[in-house]
Motif scaffolding. Structure first.
Motif, short mmCIF file in Angstrom:
data_model
loop_
_atom_site.label_atom_id
_atom_site.label_comp_id
_atom_site.label_asym_id
_atom_site.label_seq_id
_atom_site.Cartn_x
_atom_site.Cartn_y
_atom_site.Cartn_z
N ASP A 163 0.84 -1.20 0.00
CA ASP A 163 0.00 0.00 0.00
C ASP A 163 0.88 1.26 0.00
O ASP A 163 0.40 2.37 -0.14
CB ASP A 163 -1.03 0.01 1.15
N ILE A 332 -1.35 -2.46 -8.54
CA ILE A 332 -2.10 -2.96 -7.38
C ILE A 332 -2.65 -4.36 -7.67
O ILE A 332 -2.65 -5.24 -6.81
CB ILE A 332 -3.21 -1.95 -6.99
N LYS A 333 -3.07 -4.56 -8.93
CA LYS A 333 -3.56 -5.87 -9.35
C LYS A 333 -2.45 -6.93 -9.19
O LYS A 333 -2.70 -8.03 -8.70
CB LYS A 333 -3.99 -5.78 -10.83
N ASP A 336 -1.89 -7.73 -5.50
CA ASP A 336 -2.98 -8.58 -5.01
C ASP A 336 -2.82 -10.01 -5.49
O ASP A 336 -3.01 -10.96 -4.72
CB ASP A 336 -4.34 -8.03 -5.46
N GLY A 339 -0.14 -11.80 -3.50
CA GLY A 339 -0.27 -11.76 -2.05
C GLY A 339 0.78 -10.91 -1.37
O GLY A 339 1.19 -11.16 -0.23
N ASN A 341 1.13 -8.09 0.59
CA ASN A 341 0.14 -7.29 1.32
C ASN A 341 0.64 -5.89 1.64
O ASN A 341 1.81 -5.59 1.42
CB ASN A 341 -0.31 -7.99 2.60
#
Ligand code: FE
Length: 341
Positions: A163, A332-333, A336, A339, A341
């Motif tokens: 993030d 971001i894809k 995800d 994994g 995070n």
């Protein structure tokens, strides 16, 4: 007598009005994601030189953008400052910025580090490099970001979470260069090599190398400078424990991002905001950012800090930063999918 009273009234009203507009013009509201101590000093200096007060709202760029969207036309924001180009692109795509023309900024900021139509400009550059445990890794063993996915580093790589905008922009630059499939394979390999779950700040990764938790990480250049020059002995030792590598020198170059700004679409103090923007590129300020914060100055008349000079010049990824934002959703894809995070 009546005439005199009328005249006095008129005079006082004009005075009051001009005072009011002076007060409005004498402030600039800055929404900033920059989290470095030197910034307060710079804003104070600006006020000292121009008489314009700087009102600072500090939060993450995502929060500030959200806030500007919610506030709409009533937003008090004049200048939005972020620590990466991806968020400036995002603010622009949401219609939150206005193009502005500044001969001074166009002259000083290299083309690659400003929006082609003037919606935002960079103020400093930073490279996202690889740091390694000096006593456990030979610098020749790793040259590119891609090699962080090599199985020989199983259990030895440290990263912060996805993030974080620095990692998102790095991933965006990898997707831009290699495509999504290759970027996904790389991220998968890197995750398989982790010494621990992604967590902490850039500095925390370096500290984790110092304490032996892992041997390799990705970090912005100025954090190494800040650690080496910290008042805190533990931080200095952390800085000293690592060597650095400017990745991808034999191919596309190291990922470089900017800290930069844009004028808010509904800025009420546009002129003051432009003054502050130009001030941020002035030699005085650029010198401070270079020396105190170890960022790469964008003003070509300002020298970088000695430490950065020692590291030497390096090849930079030449992608125009205005296109990095186009790959953020894909980045971001990828995170995800693997994994991270
Ligand atoms: Fe930072």
């Amino acid at each position: 007598m009546r005439k005199v009273t009328c005249f006095l009234f008129a005079a006082i009203s004009i005075l009051a009005l001009s005072c009011q507009s002076r007060i409005e013009g004498d402030i600039v509201n800055v929404y900033t994601h920059r989290h470095y101590a030197v910034d307060q000093e710079i804003f104070a200096l600006f006020t000292e030189e121009t008489g314009i007060r700087v009102n600072v709202i500090n939060a993450s760029a995502d929060e500030l953008i959200q806030r500007m969207e919610t506030e709409g036309e009533n937003s008090p924001a004049d200048l939005l400052i972020t620590v990466d180009a991806g968020r400036l692109n995002r603010a622009h795509n949401k219609g939150l910025l206005q193009a502005f023309d500044s001969g001074q900024l166009t002259k000083l900021v290299p083309k690659q580090y400003r929006h082609p139509e003037g919606f935002w400009y960079g103020m400093t550059a930073r490279a996202r490099i690889i740091a390694y445990a000096k006593d456990r890794i030979n610098a020749d063993e790793i040259q590119d970001y891609a090699e962080l996915a090599n199985p020989k580093w199983r259990g030895r790589v440290l990263v912060r979470s996805s993030d974080n905008v620095y990692n998102q922009s790095l991933m965006a630059s990898i997707i831009a260069a290699d495509g999504e499939a290759k970027a996904t394979a790389w991220a998968n390999g890197l995750i398989a090599n982790l010494a621990r779950e992604p967590k902490g700040s850039d500095r925390d990764q370096v500290k984790a190398i110092a304490s032996g938790e892992g041997d390799l990480t990705i970090v912005n250049t100025y954090y190494i400078g800040q650690l080496l020059n910290s008042d805190n002995e533990e931080e200095r030792k952390a800085g000293e424990s690592v060597g650095i590598i400017f990745p991808n020198q034999s191919n596309r170059g190291t990922h470089v991002n900017i800290s930069g700004f844009g004028i808010a679409k509904h800025a009420k103090n546009k002129e003051s905001a432009i003054k502050l923007a130009e001030f941020l590129l002035s030699e005085t300020v650029q010198q401070k950012l270079a020396i105190t914060n170890f960022e790469y100055p964008l003003n070509p008349n300002v020298e970088m800090a000695n430490l950065l000079k020692q590291w030497g010049t390096f090849k930079r990824d030449s992608i125009n930063l205005s296109s990095l934002g186009d790959f953020n959703d894909q980045a971001i894809k990828v995170f995800d999918a693997v994994g991270w995070n």
